[in-house]
Motif scaffolding. Structure first.
Motif, PDB file in Angstrom:
ATOM      1  N   LEU A 219       3.660  -3.484  -6.638  1.00  0.00           N
ATOM      2  CA  LEU A 219       2.388  -3.380  -6.252  1.00  0.00           C
ATOM      3  C   LEU A 219       1.772  -1.942  -6.344  1.00  0.00           C
ATOM      4  CD1 LEU A 219       2.011  -6.439  -5.589  1.00  0.00           C
ATOM      5  CD2 LEU A 219       3.849  -5.836  -4.406  1.00  0.00           C
TER       6      LEU A 219
ATOM      7  N   SER B 261      -0.986  -0.770  -4.937  1.00  0.00           N
ATOM      8  CA  SER B 261      -1.611  -0.240  -3.821  1.00  0.00           C
ATOM      9  C   SER B 261      -1.103  -0.772  -2.663  1.00  0.00           C
ATOM     10  CB  SER B 261      -3.069  -0.473  -3.975  1.00  0.00           C
ATOM     11  OG  SER B 261      -3.483  -1.791  -3.890  1.00  0.00           O
ATOM     12  N   GLN B 262      -1.477  -0.175  -1.626  1.00  0.00           N
ATOM     13  CA  GLN B 262      -1.000  -0.656  -0.233  1.00  0.00           C
ATOM     14  C   GLN B 262      -1.826  -1.718   0.036  1.00  0.00           C
ATOM     15  OE1 GLN B 262      -0.438   2.660   2.716  1.00  0.00           O
ATOM     16  NE2 GLN B 262      -0.973   4.128   1.064  1.00  0.00           N
TER      17      GLN B 262
ATOM     18  N   HIS C 166       0.063  -4.470  -1.468  1.00  0.00           N
ATOM     19  CA  HIS C 166       1.213  -4.777  -0.771  1.00  0.00           C
ATOM     20  C   HIS C 166       1.136  -5.561   0.422  1.00  0.00           C
ATOM     21  CE1 HIS C 166       5.271  -2.883   0.793  1.00  0.00           C
ATOM     22  NE2 HIS C 166       5.576  -3.981   0.045  1.00  0.00           N
TER      23      HIS C 166
ATOM     24  N   TYR D 278       5.961  -1.300  -3.128  1.00  0.00           N
ATOM     25  CA  TYR D 278       4.571  -0.381  -3.226  1.00  0.00           C
ATOM     26  C   TYR D 278       5.018   0.727  -4.120  1.00  0.00           C
ATOM     27  CZ  TYR D 278       1.247   3.170  -2.127  1.00  0.00           C
ATOM     28  OH  TYR D 278       0.267   4.090  -2.155  1.00  0.00           O
TER      29      TYR D 278
ATOM     30  N   CYS E 107      -5.496   0.736  -7.934  1.00  0.00           N
ATOM     31  CA  CYS E 107      -4.996   1.940  -7.948  1.00  0.00           C
ATOM     32  C   CYS E 107      -5.465   2.630  -9.106  1.00  0.00           C
ATOM     33  CB  CYS E 107      -3.259   1.846  -8.221  1.00  0.00           C
ATOM     34  SG  CYS E 107      -2.745   3.643  -7.766  1.00  0.00           S
TER      35      CYS E 107
ATOM     36  N   GLU F 193      -6.446   3.333  -2.305  1.00  0.00           N
ATOM     37  CA  GLU F 193      -5.487   4.152  -2.524  1.00  0.00           C
ATOM     38  C   GLU F 193      -5.966   5.615  -2.847  1.00  0.00           C
ATOM     39  OE1 GLU F 193      -1.912   4.013  -2.951  1.00  0.00           O
ATOM     40  OE2 GLU F 193      -2.913   2.354  -1.990  1.00  0.00           O
TER      41      GLU F 193
END
Length: 373
Positions: free
Chosen positions: A140, A142-143, A146, A162, A284, A305
């Motif tokens: 993933l 981006s957080q 995730h 992540y 992202c 991000e």
């Protein structure tokens, strides 16, 4: 370990190809066998020729979705990789599931992109859920992604990592690079503001144009350079003329990779517009680390991000407000010297090491000692 990257389309249409190009050379340098599979186009051949010593590049011609799936399936079966990595998830990359270990990357959330049709969003939603149920691992970008995919993995069966996008920035070249950067930027009092990306309203091109009069009002000598193309380019040019700022903004169009660095090195300020939408929270923006390596101020928004990359070093404006963007452009243009971004943690070499550790430990592939990188 034998790893194979499957890509879709061309570099200009599919930013996830940057993942293959970024990780593959460092995986090969660590002693692993690496193959990149890509559509046979001049653009793709030129892009993957820029780096990747020790990486096999396999290009295929295709006339249909079915033909592409079959060709990729044959390549996967003939190579017998331990891990197949799908750079982008879609029907064309279904052969990833033929591998002993399959990894699917998600760099955005197309099911919540409301610029798409309802049918396309429903198809995307189905594919997103299928990846949770069918893939062994998810990467993933981006957080936000995730968190979303952790929530979707109801049975907790899919390993997830992540891993943001990175840059190639060798530590041995840092001193020389900084000397070059100190001599970079525009000449004279005029500040050069550079945007790199597709020209869509949802990517902020109209806000960029609308910010120009407000910068001029601050008596700041300015030149905007727009690198990229897209369906809203002509409308953006028309808007520049309607605001009488056409002399302050250059639409350069799509720029080849071999000269892109010269354009970026000439920047005094970079632009990365964002909006408070699920689309921008999830993605992202790979342009951010690309900008960071040139150590100039970046004007953007605290969305997704971006703040993870820039922290307090970013110049943040209120999304959707050209006047706020202009204010931060003026502030950033007064920055002297290089910005001290934390580049080490986003080097592709570091990210490749994290990926290998995840594959070997969490996915239980090849319990071998990592080669020094």
């Amino acid at each position: 370990m034998n790893l194979c990257f499957l890509t879709i389309g061309t570099f200009s249409d599919n930013a996830t190809m940057k993942r293959a190009a970024g990780l593959a050379p460092h995986l090969a340098a660590a002693g692993h066998q690496v193959t990149i599979v890509a559509q046979d186009t001049d653009e793709n051949r030129e892009y993957f020729a820029l780096g990747g010593d020790g990486v096999e590049k396999t290009f295929f011609s295709t006339s249909s979705v079915v033909a592409e799936i079959r060709r990729k399936a044959r390549i996967v079966q003939s190579r017998g990789p331990d891990v197949v990595y799908a750079c982008g998830w879609g029907v064309r990359n279904l052969p990833v599931l033929l591998a002993d270990v399959s990894v699917v990357e998600h760099a955005e959330l197309p099911s919540e992109n409301h610029e798409s049709t309802a049918v396309h969003r429903q198809k995307s939603l189905l594919l997103e859920w299928l990846s949770v149920g069918l893939a062994d691992g998810l990467v993933l970008a981006s957080q936000y992604l995730h968190r979303r995919y952790k929530h979707r993995d109801l049975l907790g069966r899919t390993q997830q990592l992540y891993l943001p996008y990175g840059i190639n920035y060798a530590s041995a070249d840092v001193a020389q690079r900084e000397a070059e950067l100190l001599n970079g930027g525009s000449e004279g009092a005029t500040r050069r503001v550079v945007y790199l990306g597709s020209l869509y309203e949802s990517y902020g091109i109209f806000d960029i144009v609308r910010s120009v009069p407000h910068v001029i009002d601050e008596e700041q000598e300015i030149e905007y350079v727009i690198l990229g193309d897209g369906p809203d380019r002509e409308a953006a040019i028309d808007l520049a003329y309607s605001l009488n700022v056409q002399d302050y903004i250059d639409f350069e169009g799509y720029v080849d990779e071999d000269v892109l660095g010269d354009y970026l090195a000439s920047a005094d300020v970079f632009l990365a517009p964002m909006f408070d939408t699920v689309k921008d929270k999830a993605r992202c923006p790979s342009k951010i680390p690309m900008y960071m390596r040139y150590r100039r101020p970046i004007v953007t928004c605290r969305i997704g991000e971006v703040s993870s990359y820039l922290g307090e070093e970013g110049y943040y404006y209120q999304p959707g407000e050209p006047r706020s963007m202009a204010r931060e452009i003026v502030n950033a243009s007064r920055e002297s010297g290089l910005v001290e971004y934390d580049l080490g943690r986003i080097r592709w070499e570091h990210l490749a090491r994290r990926f290998l550790e995840w594959v070997q430990n969490d996915l239980d592939v090849g319990k071998t000692t990592l080669a020094a990188s």
